[in-house]
Design a protein around this motif. Structure first.
Motif, PDB file in Angstrom:
ATOM      1  N   THR A 164       0.832  -1.209   0.000  1.00  0.00           N
ATOM      2  CA  THR A 164       0.000   0.000   0.000  1.00  0.00           C
ATOM      3  C   THR A 164       0.861   1.251   0.000  1.00  0.00           C
ATOM      4  O   THR A 164       0.588   2.223  -0.717  1.00  0.00           O
ATOM      5  CB  THR A 164      -0.938   0.003   1.222  1.00  0.00           C
ATOM      6  N   LEU A 165       1.937   1.247   0.807  1.00  0.00           N
ATOM      7  CA  LEU A 165       2.852   2.388   0.849  1.00  0.00           C
ATOM      8  C   LEU A 165       3.522   2.589  -0.503  1.00  0.00           C
ATOM      9  O   LEU A 165       3.595   3.724  -1.012  1.00  0.00           O
ATOM     10  CB  LEU A 165       3.909   2.168   1.927  1.00  0.00           C
ATOM     11  N   LEU A 166       4.013   1.501  -1.101  1.00  0.00           N
ATOM     12  CA  LEU A 166       4.683   1.582  -2.393  1.00  0.00           C
ATOM     13  C   LEU A 166       3.735   2.129  -3.458  1.00  0.00           C
ATOM     14  O   LEU A 166       4.094   3.035  -4.227  1.00  0.00           O
ATOM     15  CB  LEU A 166       5.205   0.204  -2.797  1.00  0.00           C
ATOM     16  N   GLU A 167       2.521   1.607  -3.497  1.00  0.00           N
ATOM     17  CA  GLU A 167       1.557   2.064  -4.502  1.00  0.00           C
ATOM     18  C   GLU A 167       1.158   3.512  -4.259  1.00  0.00           C
ATOM     19  O   GLU A 167       0.956   4.278  -5.211  1.00  0.00           O
ATOM     20  CB  GLU A 167       0.332   1.148  -4.498  1.00  0.00           C
ATOM     21  N   GLY A 168       1.057   3.904  -2.985  1.00  0.00           N
ATOM     22  CA  GLY A 168       0.719   5.290  -2.677  1.00  0.00           C
ATOM     23  C   GLY A 168       1.799   6.244  -3.139  1.00  0.00           C
ATOM     24  O   GLY A 168       1.520   7.307  -3.706  1.00  0.00           O
ATOM     25  N   LYS A 169       3.064   5.864  -2.901  1.00  0.00           N
ATOM     26  CA  LYS A 169       4.184   6.700  -3.340  1.00  0.00           C
ATOM     27  C   LYS A 169       4.212   6.815  -4.863  1.00  0.00           C
ATOM     28  O   LYS A 169       4.459   7.886  -5.426  1.00  0.00           O
ATOM     29  CB  LYS A 169       5.506   6.115  -2.843  1.00  0.00           C
ATOM     30  N   ILE A 170       3.968   5.692  -5.529  1.00  0.00           N
ATOM     31  CA  ILE A 170       3.967   5.700  -6.991  1.00  0.00           C
ATOM     32  C   ILE A 170       2.824   6.555  -7.523  1.00  0.00           C
ATOM     33  O   ILE A 170       2.976   7.296  -8.505  1.00  0.00           O
ATOM     34  CB  ILE A 170       3.894   4.260  -7.530  1.00  0.00           C
ATOM     35  N   ASN A 171       1.671   6.483  -6.870  1.00  0.00           N
ATOM     36  CA  ASN A 171       0.527   7.274  -7.320  1.00  0.00           C
ATOM     37  C   ASN A 171       0.801   8.774  -7.256  1.00  0.00           C
ATOM     38  O   ASN A 171       0.277   9.543  -8.056  1.00  0.00           O
ATOM     39  CB  ASN A 171      -0.713   6.933  -6.483  1.00  0.00           C
TER      40      ASN A 171
END
Length: 700
Positions: A164-171
């Protein structure tokens, strides 16, 4: 984890990469050194999975070590007008904890990506430097694609909170349009790459087809409709093994892949109509239920997707984003049996289904009356060529004319609405959407109007290139690289364009004025971005986001109209020194900040230095190193000749030796203590901590 499977991967890494991975910086115990080798070899193997290449090339992609900034390997390639960057962080370990990937790793990986996007290449170690020229080439394209690859030697999935953190940063990076994606590689992927087809048994699938039909053959085939939910499960269960026969990389972050995914998320009910479907080759196909025209269930052995791999992976990613909406989609599927077929029939199907030319939206616009009228107007009134044929074909060179694509970008950059410049910066294929196309190419547009705007864009780009060649670095280089369309927009607002379509207008005088305005505009744009979003904000964000570019453009246009001097670029422009600057070397000597005998590493800072010096430095690794001495003058003893120099004097000599170029430089930005920073960075920290200031730096 299974020790047998880990042993298989270990042996594969040793067989492939022993003697190829650079281990010169590792001086620990043999066991620690070997673990470091395995971690780097795992990064190289991840590169091979993402972009098939030889062992030596994969090994050269690895730059793990001090100043890797959370990244272990990089692979860069150009595909037509699109560039792709793959960034790997690898975790080797025979135990799960050793192969962990937590919040800290996410932050470090994204921080390293930020540095690359901001073109702070000199912050990375010397093994990274060999890739910088190609990285710059990709980042110069309108829509670079970047894949982050956590390469983890473990079977457990990524922790949900970490994902979730990784996807949030990418978003946050994909604020306007998808540029960054990620793929996690695990033990299963590495084992399959090492062992090939023997790693797993042939893939077996169950296909539930609605309204199916039969092609009796030979070869036999079945076709029908599947739910996208079932297709997503195929991928979840089999991953890359599903594409064993496919000649394309299904997991690219391509425009096609993104558009497929967005269609499914935004219009799942229309996905069947908008998708080309999926084709699978199978060793055998056995029907277990159903009759033609109804719902049939088929058991497939030795199945492989040979066309539509991007569709499958896009469906899987869309399902992970919004399972409920994605499940509403349906897709056409063809199943072809290889039973009783000639030996090469499967290869023929694979090749034929992957080599048909796609029709781009731009191709349809070439049939528009506005474009054919412009083509004729260019020819009759200007004696120039206006190319409107298929995308990808080269346009006329130099002053002989332009292409429809170059015209669209120039019109977007010079439009009163700066948001169109951001849309063109993200991906100029967006300009062919009717909502933008009709705004740019109005019914009565003429050749003079288009050609003169194209000329303006060209001279601004050329001037920005000159400035970058003259010594722009880091954030200023990013401004010049990403900001060409915004700067063209700003410059256009300062010109007299009231009679742009008048044949008698002295446009050459306006172009000359545009050249004069480009550097001040660059300075104002930097100041505008810093003021609106902070000096550490990402430059690319301001250039790709419509709201940000509008706010920056408004501020810059107002500032330039009000008059006054253009803001300074500070130390980002290395060929100019503004104001008094403390002597970094003498500051460090007086503070005894660096131990005698510390080995320093040279890193090019500007694009010309990288272009002119990289091969020369690689020819003799000693040229990259110098030993620090705490003495009053000439603190660096160069490993290449054993003589002592000042930091700046040595860099100046190195440039002369490498390319014949001779100019003043700030050498303390080029020489680094690995893992700590440049001499200039370390001196700045000393001054901040102690207030020490010992005089002007000798740049001789």
């Amino acid at each position: 984890m299974n020790p047998v499977q880990i042993g298989q991967v270990r042996k594969g890494l040793e067989d492939r990469f022993t003697g190829l991975i650079d281990m010169s910086d590792q001086n620990g115990q043999p066991e620690q050194r070997h673990d470091a080798f395995l971690s780097r070899a795992l990064a190289a193997l991840a590169v091979q999975i993402q972009r098939p290449c030889g062992n030596a090339e994969a090994a050269r992609a690895v730059f793990d070590g001090k100043d890797d900034h959370g990244l272990d390997a990089v692979a860069v390639e150009m595909r037509g007008e699109t560039g792709r960057i793959t960034l790997v962080q690898a975790k080797w370990g025979a135990k799960s904890k050793q192969a962990s990937f937590g919040e800290g790793e996410v932050h470090r990986m994204l921080n390293g990506l930020d540095m690359i996007l901001e073109r702070e290449f000199d912050r990375f170690n010397s093994r990274f430097q060999r890739h910088v020229s190609l990285l710059e080439q990709v980042l110069d394209t309108p829509s670079p694609k970047i894949t982050l690859v956590p390469a983890l030697l473990r079977a457990e999935p990524l922790n949900a909170d970490v994902r979730t953190l990784l996807e949030g940063k990418i978003n946050t990076l994909n604020y306007a349009e998808e540029m960054v994606d990620y793929e996690v590689l695990d033990l299963r992927d590495f084992r399959r790459e090492i062992l090939g087809e023997s790693a797993t048994s042939k893939i077996k699938l169950v296909a539930r087809l609605e309204n199916y039909g039969l092609e009796p053959g030979p070869p036999k085939a079945v076709f029908g409709t599947m739910t996208t939910e079932d297709v997503a499960r195929w991928f979840s269960d089999n991953r890359r093994g599903l594409f064993a026969r496919n000649i394309r990389d299904s997991l690219d972050l391509t425009d096609v892949n993104i558009k497929i995914r967005n269609t499914l998320l935004e219009q799942p009910q229309n996905f069947w109509y908008f998708s080309n479907g999926i084709t699978l080759l199978c060793d055998t196909i056995k029907r277990t239920a159903g009759r033609p025209g109804g719902v049939g269930e088929f058991h497939l052995s030795g199945a492989s997707v040979v066309n539509g791999a991007q569709t499958v992976s896009a469906i899987h990613r869309a399902y992970g984003t919004d399972a409920e909406k994605t499940a509403q989609g349906r897709v056409l599927v063809r199943l072809i049996s290889l039973e009783d077929c000639p030996p090469d029939f499967g290869d023929q199907v694979t090749t034929s289904t992957n080599t048909q030319n796609p029709i781009a939206t731009r191709d349809f616009k070439s049939l528009d009356d506005v474009q054919t009228t412009l083509r004729d107007d260019f020819s009759f009134r200007l004696g120039l060529t206006y190319v409107i044929q298929r995308a990808g074909e080269r346009g006329p060179e130099g002053d002989k004319g332009c292409s429809i694509t170059e015209a669209a970008v120039a019109l977007a950059a010079t439009h009163p609405n700066a948001e169109l410049a951001a849309i063109a910066r993200r991906d100029h294929s967006n300009l062919w959407e009717d909502r933008y196309y009709r705004v740019l190419f109005t019914p009565h547009i003429d050749a003079y109007h288009v050609w003169r705007k194209v000329q303006l864009l060209r001279v601004v780009k050329a001037r920005l290139k000159e400035l970058e060649e003259g010594g722009l670095a880091r954030r200023a280089a990013a401004m010049a690289g990403y900001g060409d369309l915004l700067i063209t927009h700003v410059v256009f607002q300062r010109l007299d364009t009231r009679s742009i379509s008048d044949r008698e207008t002295d446009w050459d005088a306006q172009l000359a004025h545009a050249v004069e305005l480009t550097e001040p505009a660059l300075r104002w744009v930097k100041s505008g971005i810093d003021a609106e979003y902070g000096p550490n904000s990402q430059v690319l964000a301001a250039m790709r986001n419509t709201e940000r570019i509008r706010r920056v453009a408004d501020r810059v246009v107002r500032g330039m109209a009000a008059g006054g001097s253009a803001p300074a670029l500070d130390f980002y422009q290395l060929s100019e020194r503004s104001g008094r600057q403390a002597d970094a070397a003498r500051t460090l000597v007086q503070a005894e900040r660096i131990e005698d005998g510390t080995v320093l590493e040279f890193r090019p800072v500007t694009r010309p230095e990288r272009r002119e010096m990289t091969d020369w430095l690689d020819a003799d690794p000693r040229r990259r190193q110098a030993t620090w001495r705490n003495v009053a003058r000439n603190q660096l003893r160069w490993h290449a000749d054993g003589k002592s120099y000042s930091a700046s004097g040595l860099v100046r000599k190195m440039r002369r030796d490498a390319s014949g170029q001779d100019q003043n430089v700030q050498g303390t930005l080029h020489w680094h203590v690995p893992g700590e920073g440049s001499l200039a960075d370390l001196a700045a920290k000393v001054r901040a901590e102690t207030g020490l200031d010992v005089g002007d730096e000798d740049e001789s």
